[in-house]
Design a protein around this motif. Structure first.
Motif, PDB file in Angstrom:
ATOM      1  N   VAL A   1      53.553  43.043  56.922  1.00 53.80           N
ATOM      2  CA  VAL A   1      52.172  43.428  56.644  1.00 53.80           C
ATOM      3  C   VAL A   1      52.100  44.249  55.359  1.00 53.80           C
ATOM      4  O   VAL A   1      51.222  44.035  54.524  1.00 53.80           O
ATOM      5  CB  VAL A   1      51.567  44.203  57.839  1.00 53.80           C
ATOM      6  N   THR A   2      53.043  45.166  55.168  1.00 57.48           N
ATOM      7  CA  THR A   2      53.067  45.978  53.953  1.00 57.48           C
ATOM      8  C   THR A   2      53.223  45.102  52.715  1.00 57.48           C
ATOM      9  O   THR A   2      52.524  45.284  51.704  1.00 57.48           O
ATOM     10  CB  THR A   2      54.206  47.016  54.016  1.00 57.48           C
ATOM     11  N   ALA A   3      54.127  44.129  52.780  1.00 59.76           N
ATOM     12  CA  ALA A   3      54.333  43.224  51.647  1.00 59.76           C
ATOM     13  C   ALA A   3      53.050  42.444  51.355  1.00 59.76           C
ATOM     14  O   ALA A   3      52.662  42.273  50.193  1.00 59.76           O
ATOM     15  CB  ALA A   3      55.487  42.270  51.929  1.00 59.76           C
TER      16      ALA A   3
ATOM     17  N   GLU B   1      46.746  43.937  47.012  1.00 60.36           N
ATOM     18  CA  GLU B   1      46.402  45.007  46.082  1.00 60.36           C
ATOM     19  C   GLU B   1      46.640  44.565  44.636  1.00 60.36           C
ATOM     20  O   GLU B   1      45.793  44.774  43.760  1.00 60.36           O
ATOM     21  CB  GLU B   1      47.236  46.247  46.404  1.00 60.36           C
ATOM     22  N   ASP B   2      47.784  43.934  44.375  1.00 61.31           N
ATOM     23  CA  ASP B   2      48.090  43.437  43.031  1.00 61.31           C
ATOM     24  C   ASP B   2      47.073  42.403  42.574  1.00 61.31           C
ATOM     25  O   ASP B   2      46.607  42.418  41.434  1.00 61.31           O
ATOM     26  CB  ASP B   2      49.496  42.832  42.973  1.00 61.31           C
ATOM     27  N   ARG B   3      46.741  41.489  43.465  1.00 60.00           N
ATOM     28  CA  ARG B   3      45.792  40.427  43.116  1.00 60.00           C
ATOM     29  C   ARG B   3      44.412  40.992  42.784  1.00 60.00           C
ATOM     30  O   ARG B   3      43.790  40.598  41.804  1.00 60.00           O
ATOM     31  CB  ARG B   3      45.681  39.420  44.253  1.00 60.00           C
ATOM     32  N   LEU B   4      43.959  41.930  43.617  1.00 60.34           N
ATOM     33  CA  LEU B   4      42.654  42.525  43.362  1.00 60.34           C
ATOM     34  C   LEU B   4      42.659  43.318  42.063  1.00 60.34           C
ATOM     35  O   LEU B   4      41.671  43.337  41.330  1.00 60.34           O
ATOM     36  CB  LEU B   4      42.231  43.409  44.535  1.00 60.34           C
ATOM     37  N   SER B   5      43.756  43.961  41.770  1.00 52.71           N
ATOM     38  CA  SER B   5      43.880  44.722  40.532  1.00 52.71           C
ATOM     39  C   SER B   5      43.807  43.785  39.334  1.00 52.71           C
ATOM     40  O   SER B   5      43.122  44.068  38.342  1.00 52.71           O
ATOM     41  CB  SER B   5      45.192  45.495  40.519  1.00 52.71           C
ATOM     42  N   VAL B   6      44.503  42.659  39.409  1.00 54.95           N
ATOM     43  CA  VAL B   6      44.478  41.668  38.323  1.00 54.95           C
ATOM     44  C   VAL B   6      43.073  41.120  38.142  1.00 54.95           C
ATOM     45  O   VAL B   6      42.577  41.005  37.016  1.00 54.95           O
ATOM     46  CB  VAL B   6      45.492  40.529  38.595  1.00 54.95           C
TER      47      VAL B   6
END
Length: 90
Positions: A30-32, A38-43
């Motif tokens: 789940v953490t991964a 989070e990375d995708r939304l940031s991009v």
């Protein structure tokens, strides 16, 4: 970690990931997944920000003169009055 309810498909996926030895437990899976989200939304946020910035810079570089604010407001008021007169239709 908070208890979460997963769909049967996602639960099966998490169990498979743990069973293959890729992750120690469900919390790691789940953490991964959350880190990837989070990375995708940031991009996506950066892409949107870059698009807005590009539009702003293009507007500054536009050789056409701007429209005075009062003209814009007058047009909006005329458009609104027209819609009101036509029962909300353009």
């Amino acid at each position: 970690m908070a208890d979460i309810d997963l769909s049967p498909d996602l639960d099966r996926f998490v169990r498979t990931q743990v069973a293959t030895g890729r992750f120690r437990d469900a919390a790691e899976v789940v953490t991964a997944g959350l880190r990837l989200l989070e990375d995708r939304l940031s991009v996506e946020s950066f892409k949107h920000r870059d698009a807005v910035l590009t539009s702003i810079l293009a507007a500054f570089d536009d050789p056409q003169p701007g429209v005075p604010a009062q003209v814009v407001f007058d047009r909006l008021e005329d458009r609104h009055a027209h819609r009101v007169a036509n029962g909300g239709k353009a």
